[in-house]
Design a protein around this motif. Sequence first.
Motif, PDB file in Angstrom:
ATOM      1  N   HIS A  33       0.832  -1.208   0.000  1.00 11.98           N
ATOM      2  CA  HIS A  33       0.000   0.000   0.000  1.00 11.98           C
ATOM      3  C   HIS A  33       0.870   1.263   0.000  1.00 11.98           C
ATOM      4  O   HIS A  33       0.575   2.223  -0.702  1.00 11.98           O
ATOM      5  N   ASN A  37       0.711   4.054  -2.895  1.00  8.47           N
ATOM      6  CA  ASN A  37       0.317   5.421  -2.544  1.00  8.47           C
ATOM      7  C   ASN A  37       1.428   6.435  -2.806  1.00  8.47           C
ATOM      8  O   ASN A  37       1.155   7.580  -3.166  1.00  8.47           O
ATOM      9  N   HIS A  68      -3.286   2.965 -11.558  1.00  9.75           N
ATOM     10  CA  HIS A  68      -3.081   2.395 -10.231  1.00  9.75           C
ATOM     11  C   HIS A  68      -2.795   0.894 -10.299  1.00  9.75           C
ATOM     12  O   HIS A  68      -3.315   0.090  -9.535  1.00  9.75           O
TER      13      HIS A  68
END
Length: 198
Positions: A33, A37, A68
């Motif tokens: 993550h 990010n 993404h």
Amino acid sequence: NLMGWTQGQPHTLADLLLRVDADERAAITTKLHESLNELRHFSEEFRVLAEGLPPRWIKLDAGHAPNHRMTGVVQDISERKHSEIRLKLLNEGLENLVTERTTELRQSLKELEAFSYSVAHDLRSPIRAIVGFSQELIRSHPGELGADGLDLVDRIAVAGSRMGALIDALLNMSRLTQAPMHLNAINISDMAGELAAL
């Protein structure tokens, strides 16, 4: 193939995390993550469990793709990891063995010190008696012993005194390990001369 997935089919982050060993899943989830990010490169080694396949260690190097997504390379590093684990176990075994042997050696040294002290201490009294009686014979009965007898008894007294000095040295040596070490410069030639003069 390494993950037990069908070729050519895209997979989600959740699919990947389901394959990660439960012990490592939380840490890998956090790192993935963070990588997504912060648009950082992801490179980690972890264990995966796939149905119908033996547990494997993989290395995943991944970069960011549009929308993404991530794309990267998965390597099977199971053999290297197993070697590292074996090596670690061997090292731990060796460290434990060294610790055990060191403990045994210390115990043996303590027992040897106690034995040396006991033997030396027990020998002092009879040696003192031999030296004392020899000197008393020389002092009290010089005429009865004659020159040869006096010489022999004197030799007994001298040898007894030397033996007493050796016992004292043995006792001092047994105490050496209990005293702090003091380092001093010494002249080897002077020491050799003193020993030669004895």
